[in-house]
Each structure stands twice: as structure tokens, then as C-alpha cells.
Design a protein around this motif. Sequence first.
Motif, PDB file in Angstrom:
ATOM      1  N   UNK A 165       0.829  -1.318   0.115  1.00  0.00           N
ATOM      2  CA  UNK A 165      -0.076   0.058  -0.183  1.00  0.00           C
ATOM      3  C   UNK A 165       0.663   1.205   0.198  1.00  0.00           C
ATOM      4  N   UNK A 166       0.770   2.095  -1.204  1.00  0.00           N
ATOM      5  CA  UNK A 166       1.647   3.235  -1.125  1.00  0.00           C
ATOM      6  C   UNK A 166       0.675   4.533  -0.787  1.00  0.00           C
ATOM      7  N   UNK A 167       1.251   5.651  -0.411  1.00  0.00           N
ATOM      8  CA  UNK A 167       0.862   6.863  -0.224  1.00  0.00           C
ATOM      9  C   UNK A 167       1.721   8.034  -0.864  1.00  0.00           C
ATOM     10  N   UNK A 168       1.021   8.772  -1.778  1.00  0.00           N
ATOM     11  CA  UNK A 168       1.836   9.640  -2.454  1.00  0.00           C
ATOM     12  C   UNK A 168       1.266  11.061  -2.634  1.00  0.00           C
ATOM     13  N   UNK A 169       1.996  11.916  -2.653  1.00  0.00           N
ATOM     14  CA  UNK A 169       1.440  13.255  -2.979  1.00  0.00           C
ATOM     15  C   UNK A 169       1.197  13.634  -4.369  1.00  0.00           C
ATOM     16  N   UNK A 170       0.237  14.089  -4.600  1.00  0.00           N
ATOM     17  CA  UNK A 170      -0.014  14.206  -6.110  1.00  0.00           C
ATOM     18  C   UNK A 170       0.172  15.861  -6.578  1.00  0.00           C
ATOM     19  N   UNK A 171       0.553  15.929  -7.734  1.00  0.00           N
ATOM     20  CA  UNK A 171       0.837  17.171  -8.358  1.00  0.00           C
ATOM     21  C   UNK A 171      -0.318  17.914  -8.983  1.00  0.00           C
ATOM     22  N   UNK A 172      -0.391  19.028  -9.274  1.00  0.00           N
ATOM     23  CA  UNK A 172      -1.781  19.867  -9.962  1.00  0.00           C
ATOM     24  C   UNK A 172      -1.245  19.670 -11.420  1.00  0.00           C
ATOM     25  N   UNK A 173      -2.052  19.308 -12.245  1.00  0.00           N
ATOM     26  CA  UNK A 173      -2.098  19.530 -13.757  1.00  0.00           C
ATOM     27  C   UNK A 173      -1.479  18.036 -14.107  1.00  0.00           C
ATOM     28  N   UNK A 174      -1.301  17.963 -15.408  1.00  0.00           N
ATOM     29  CA  UNK A 174      -0.753  16.613 -15.985  1.00  0.00           C
ATOM     30  C   UNK A 174       0.433  16.418 -15.925  1.00  0.00           C
ATOM     31  N   UNK A 175       0.772  15.323 -15.159  1.00  0.00           N
ATOM     32  CA  UNK A 175       2.289  15.152 -15.121  1.00  0.00           C
ATOM     33  C   UNK A 175       2.256  13.573 -15.056  1.00  0.00           C
ATOM     34  N   UNK A 176       3.788  13.032 -14.873  1.00  0.00           N
ATOM     35  CA  UNK A 176       4.060  11.676 -14.707  1.00  0.00           C
ATOM     36  C   UNK A 176       4.777  11.489 -13.215  1.00  0.00           C
ATOM     37  N   UNK A 177       4.725  12.572 -12.424  1.00  0.00           N
ATOM     38  CA  UNK A 177       5.510  12.658 -11.185  1.00  0.00           C
ATOM     39  C   UNK A 177       4.491  12.367 -10.116  1.00  0.00           C
ATOM     40  N   UNK A 178       4.898  11.920  -9.054  1.00  0.00           N
ATOM     41  CA  UNK A 178       4.309  12.010  -7.598  1.00  0.00           C
ATOM     42  C   UNK A 178       5.251  11.969  -6.497  1.00  0.00           C
ATOM     43  N   UNK A 179       4.917  12.210  -5.508  1.00  0.00           N
ATOM     44  CA  UNK A 179       6.108  12.303  -4.363  1.00  0.00           C
ATOM     45  C   UNK A 179       5.523  11.002  -3.436  1.00  0.00           C
ATOM     46  N   UNK A 180       6.405  10.042  -3.240  1.00  0.00           N
ATOM     47  CA  UNK A 180       5.990   8.704  -2.564  1.00  0.00           C
ATOM     48  C   UNK A 180       6.302   9.104  -1.144  1.00  0.00           C
TER      49      UNK A 180
END
Length: 478
Positions: free
Chosen positions: A140-155
Amino acid sequence: MNSVPDGCRSDVFGELGRFRGELHRCLTGRADALFELTDALLCTDGPVKSLVGLSLAPEHRRGHGAMYDALNQGRIDVDRLQAAVVGLSLPRAGDGRLMLAVDVSAWLRPDAATSPDRLFCHVYGRGRHKDQFIPGWPYSFVAVLEPGRTSWTAILDAVRLGRGDDVAQVTAVQVRQVVQRLVTAGQWEPGDPDVLVVFDSGYDLARLAFLLADLPVEVLGRLRSDRVFRLPAPPRVVGTIGRPVKHGGEFHFADPGTWPDPGVVTLTDTSRYGRASATAWDRLHPRLTRRAAWLEYDGDLPVLEGTLIRLVVDHLPGDGDPKPLWLWSSRTNASPSQVDSLWQTFLRRFDLEHTFRFFKQTLGWTAPRLRDPHAADRWTWIVIAAYTQLRLARHLAQDLRRPWERPALEGRLTPARVRRGFRNLRAKTTRPAGAPKPTNAGPGRPPGSKNRRPATRHDVGKTTKRALSLEERKRHPG
């Protein structure tokens, strides 16, 4: 060149160097070997296919035996590493809000009969009704999302699910710990907007909202299109005798005849889906029954109200037939702008799928054939630490594109392209790992000897059982 101003560039380099130093301090056993394994993971050309291939990278100055020994016998202070990851600069929405996404990704191990703690993991097949259940380790992962279309998250966190774990309970504890670390690190302060936690279908949203009700958290998730919710209870008429009504009429998702007039209707023109129409009803809730997760609950079952959203778009990318998307948020009295923000944030949840694909196809998260699940946990955190460094270096790396690839826009390098240039950045940042000490190879197993202690074989799946079933409780109420 993905350039940034000189002052900002030094700040980014400083944050990257500080994190690398803190990562080395979090490795409390076989620290140098684990750290060089992380650097080899970051600097190796192409996708990672096996662990032994990483030992051939110039950044890994030790032999393959030291690498396997580090994974099997090394130690990582996970609590300290979690605090280090949370303390970094995190992406936020336009209003400064933190948006978290929670999802499970499986490390499939169908042929690892000697590996303990494997569960049957749900896997989508190619075609309709082709889903499978394959043994593996679900995380189970928890990540911070970025606004806008992107392929990055912050796990921010990863937890391996066990045999007897209640998924909703484990997820609630995991989210609670992440939010508490965010508060401790100063990422959330009183007066800030509530942290929005986004879930996909398969999670018990009402129960998660109940378990997280004491935190500054708003729950948002997707529901199946065959659900039945309840409308708010009508006002009590003066002079009515009997117990107060807790639920209103039924709201069938598949039956428009049961839908009352919506409280909010919005229309939004999008570049990807055409016109998006969002219809919201306030204070809708599921009717809880005293079974399954609520079997042990004392007292009257709660009424967990929220905002139900039905999203319809003109078209999907490709030739997909658009179907209504049903969302439920624990927020009540949502304004039209908040309704639009909720469904737009949910669409950002799919950015986490890009992270999972990058973990598996490029960083080789599921490539090693490790037997011990604790070694798999260490490798998982090594992959998370490597990905975090890529995120910190995304504005420093050069665009080393292939001749057939298009140039990336300013600030839009993908994780794979940042990884291509990380070897050049590594030479300019902190390298706390010490040089290897000369030693002789171990004796190994004598030639011609046989293994007389075969590994134990383990069953797959959950083995725990509830003490009393619902029928047994009715027969034995005491």
C-alpha cells in the motif's frame, strides 16, 4: 537543458545533498553497500532486469555478494527515512492544499513457494472478465499528487499487507501516520485546508472517513455504478411517535427515477475529454449494517454523510465509450467550485499509475527474486529513496534524449529522462559511502555436498478466521 536560475539551482543541489546524507544515516546496517546499491539503481543505463546487473555499475564498488548480503542482513531506520521524505518540498494545489493518493500495487511471486506472507493479488487480465488472482506481496503506497497533467508523484510511505490485515484498518493507520508526520514536519498547520486523500474503487470510503474523522482529512474516492445510497432523513413532524428516522429514501445509481433534484450542476470544457458535466447531491450516505467491519461496533451505527458526484464527459482518449463516474466525498455543503476541484483532483490520482509503471518497468522494483519479505521491504525503500532523488533532481538534469525522441518542454522531463542524466549530477553532490575494504571470498559450500536443509514451503492467502461468524453470534449472543 532543463535549467533553473543559479540561486534556485544551488538550493535544489543543497536539498538533494542533504537528503542523500540523511539517507546514508538512515541505513543503520550495511550502510555503504545499500547506499551504493541506490546509486547504481540511479545511474545504470536502461531498465533494471536483475540485481546482479547493478553490481556491474561503476557506482557500485563492491561485489554482488555484498549487495545480496546488504539486502538480506542490512537494516534501514524506516521511521527516520519516512520523516526525511516528508520533510522535503512537496507539491501542492493552487490553494496550497496537499493532495494524497492511496493505492495498492502487487509484487507478484507466483513461483516463490518458499517465500512466506504471500497473498492472492488481484491482477487485471487482457480482456473482459479475464481478471486473475496471483500470489505475491501487495504494498500500500501513499503519494502526494501534483496539480496538472504530469508523470511525477512524491511517494511518502509504503506498507506491505499481511495475511490477517484488514485493508481498511491498515490503510487508515497508514494515512493517520502520514498526516501526523506532515503536521510534525510543518507541512500542515492549523488554518490550512484539509488534506485531501484520494482512493480508487475497492476501498470502504465511509469507514475510512469514520476512522479518520478526528484528523484534518477529507476522503474522496470512486464508487461502483451499482451502489445504492440513502438520502438525508426528512425533518421530523411535530407529534410523531416512535424512533426518529435515520435514513431517507433510496438513491439507486443505476435508476435515475430515484434521483432527486441535484444541489449543484457544473459544466467544464476540457482539452482531453470534451465537455465535462458534474452533478452533485449533498448529504448522501450508505446505510451501514451490523456485519463485516461493523460487526464489533458498539452502539448505534453512525450516519456518514457526504457529497455524491456523478461525472459525465463527451469522450475518452482513444475510442473508449464514456461511462458515468461516481465519486463520494466526506465533505458536505460543497460549492460548485469545490465540486469541480474534487473531480479534477480525482483524475490526478491516475498519475500514481505512472509511478507504479516506472517502478516496475524501469527501476526494476519487482525484478529481484528475493525470498525473505523483509528483504523485499528493504528493496522497496531503496527504490523509493532512488525515486525521491530523481524528483529532487528533475530541474537539474539535462535532457539526454534519444535521436528518435522529441525534445521535452521546459520543466517537463519524465523520471526516465532525469535518470539518464543523474550520473552527471552524482559527481557534484554528496557521496557519503566509504570505500570498500579488501577481503577474501568466503569458503562457500564444499564441492559435491548437498543441501540437507531445504527451505520451508509456505501456503498462500489469508489464514486467520473470525472467532464467531454472524450466525454463531445469533445462536450464542453471550
